[in-house]
Design an enzyme around this catalytic site. Structure first.
Site, mmCIF file in Angstrom:
data_model
loop_
_atom_site.group_PDB
_atom_site.id
_atom_site.type_symbol
_atom_site.label_atom_id
_atom_site.label_comp_id
_atom_site.label_asym_id
_atom_site.label_seq_id
_atom_site.Cartn_x
_atom_site.Cartn_y
_atom_site.Cartn_z
ATOM 1 N N SER A 95 16.883 39.351 55.679
ATOM 2 C CA SER A 95 17.940 40.337 55.940
ATOM 3 C C SER A 95 17.590 41.691 55.339
ATOM 4 O O SER A 95 17.839 42.738 55.937
ATOM 5 C CB SER A 95 19.272 39.841 55.365
ATOM 6 O OG SER A 95 19.648 38.651 56.015
ATOM 7 N N GLU A 108 19.038 36.099 62.021
ATOM 8 C CA GLU A 108 19.407 34.692 62.273
ATOM 9 C C GLU A 108 18.919 34.227 63.655
ATOM 10 O O GLU A 108 19.636 33.553 64.399
ATOM 11 C CB GLU A 108 20.939 34.505 62.172
ATOM 12 C CG GLU A 108 21.549 34.963 60.864
ATOM 13 C CD GLU A 108 21.289 34.022 59.692
ATOM 14 O OE1 GLU A 108 20.541 33.037 59.866
ATOM 15 O OE2 GLU A 108 21.813 34.287 58.607
#
Ligand SMILES: [Zn+2]
Length: 190
Positions: A16, A86
């Site tokens: 991330s 993701e």
């Protein structure tokens, strides 16, 4: 020619953070970066990518109309890159649509995600990305229990390693990055 990139790593491999940094680099240069996530994981809050060191970024959820959505946005104002968080939760169809964005609209797409689940089996999105991507990189991190490179994800339920249950369970249990040897040892597979 634009490329489809797949950057995979275990839990805690800084995915991330890299997405947010990439987005920041492009936008600082006045380039348009679109950020997407998958609707499976809503822990970050609605349409948010959050890194463990506290950075966050707004993101749209990928839908079946992703190709048309990006095409319309690109025609309105040029899109320079697309980042996807993701990516393991993408469907095979989503990955095909992302490859169409790269091939037909000539926009680079960088997908970040896990490779395998806690049973060490490929996710649908990961499998499709391994099959279709032009460039594949591994983001590295260290095993929770020793100092080797972590290559697998271990699910801990009440602090104990488990390798049974639903593939996608988000919430109470914890996932940690481990090396293969520690994975086998902790799950008593050896
Ligand atoms: Zn280890």
């Amino acid at each position: 020619m634009a490329k489809l990139y797949y950057r995979f790593g275990t839990m805690q491999s800084n995915k991330s953070n890299q997405i947010i940094t990439t987005h920041h680099q492009y936008t600082t240069q006045g380039k348009r970066c679109l950020a997407y996530s998958t609707p499976v994981d809503t822990r970050s809050g609605y349409k948010k990518i959050k890194s463990r060191i506290g950075l966050e970024l707004d993101a749209e959820y990928i839908s079946e109309s992703i190709f048309d959505d990006v095409k319309a946005l690109h025609e309105e104002k040029a899109v320079h890159v697309i980042v996807v968080d993701e990516a393991q939760f993408l469907s095979k169809e989503d990955v095909h649509n992302l490859s169409d964005i790269t091939d037909e609209l000539d926009i680079p797409v960088i997908a970040f995600g896990l490779k395998t689940d806690f049973r060490n089996e490929l996710f649908e999105g990961s499998k499709a990305l391994l099959e279709l991507s032009d460039a594949i990189d591994e983001l590295k991190t260290i095993c929770q229990f020793c100092n080797k490179k972590a290559t697998l994800n271990m699910r801990l339920l009440d602090g104990k390693p488990v390798n049974v249950g639903e593939t996608i369970q988000i919430g109470d249990e914890e996932y940690v990055p481990v090396c293969r040897k520690c994975y086998k040892k902790r799950l008593e597979l050896v």
